[in-house]
Design a protein around this motif. Sequence first.
Motif, PDB file in Angstrom:
ATOM      1  N   LEU A  41       0.645  -1.165  -0.170  1.00  0.00           N
ATOM      2  CA  LEU A  41       0.063   0.039   0.075  1.00  0.00           C
ATOM      3  C   LEU A  41       0.802   1.336   0.044  1.00  0.00           C
ATOM      4  O   LEU A  41       0.362   2.254  -0.644  1.00  0.00           O
ATOM      5  CB  LEU A  41      -0.962  -0.056   1.228  1.00  0.00           C
ATOM      6  N   ALA A  45       0.586   3.979  -3.001  1.00  0.00           N
ATOM      7  CA  ALA A  45       0.394   5.361  -2.540  1.00  0.00           C
ATOM      8  C   ALA A  45       1.510   6.197  -3.084  1.00  0.00           C
ATOM      9  O   ALA A  45       1.342   7.288  -3.845  1.00  0.00           O
ATOM     10  CB  ALA A  45       0.194   5.689  -1.293  1.00  0.00           C
ATOM     11  N   SER A  82      -8.070  -1.426   1.368  1.00  0.00           N
ATOM     12  CA  SER A  82      -7.811  -0.488   0.238  1.00  0.00           C
ATOM     13  C   SER A  82      -8.947  -0.337  -0.490  1.00  0.00           C
ATOM     14  O   SER A  82      -9.687  -1.347  -0.771  1.00  0.00           O
ATOM     15  CB  SER A  82      -6.741  -1.054  -0.523  1.00  0.00           C
TER      16      SER A  82
END
Length: 135
Positions: A41, A45, A82
């Motif tokens: 993640l 990002a 997510s």
Amino acid sequence: MGLDLGSKTIGLALTDVTLTVASPLETIRRTKFSADVARLLALAAEHQVGGFVVGLPVNMDGTEGPAAQSARAFARNLEKLSPLPLAFWDERMSTAAVTRTLIEADTSRARRAEVVDKMAAAYILQGALERLRSV
């Protein structure tokens, strides 16, 4: 972002903004799910990823065995953490195809071990991108 989920590693790949070319990014050495997903993640990002394409290791006869069930479980758990969309892509023979290409390029066994997972992720992602272009 393309994901090639293995029992020991997760190969990652990215595409360009035009969704034309997939490129290998990184191989995560698997430890615990929480640590693996935290790294995944963070990279998503950092690279402003719009979604995930998860390789689904279907058997040659089209059935799903333990590896496919494991990939589906990983995806279910990832979806809880997510908001990004997630799709599966049949990854039959992806690692074999990448390994064959690396052997043909006279890549050493040690170097193949380093790059095969992230290159397989790029192979998976490229297949999905080409399918998107054809519809």
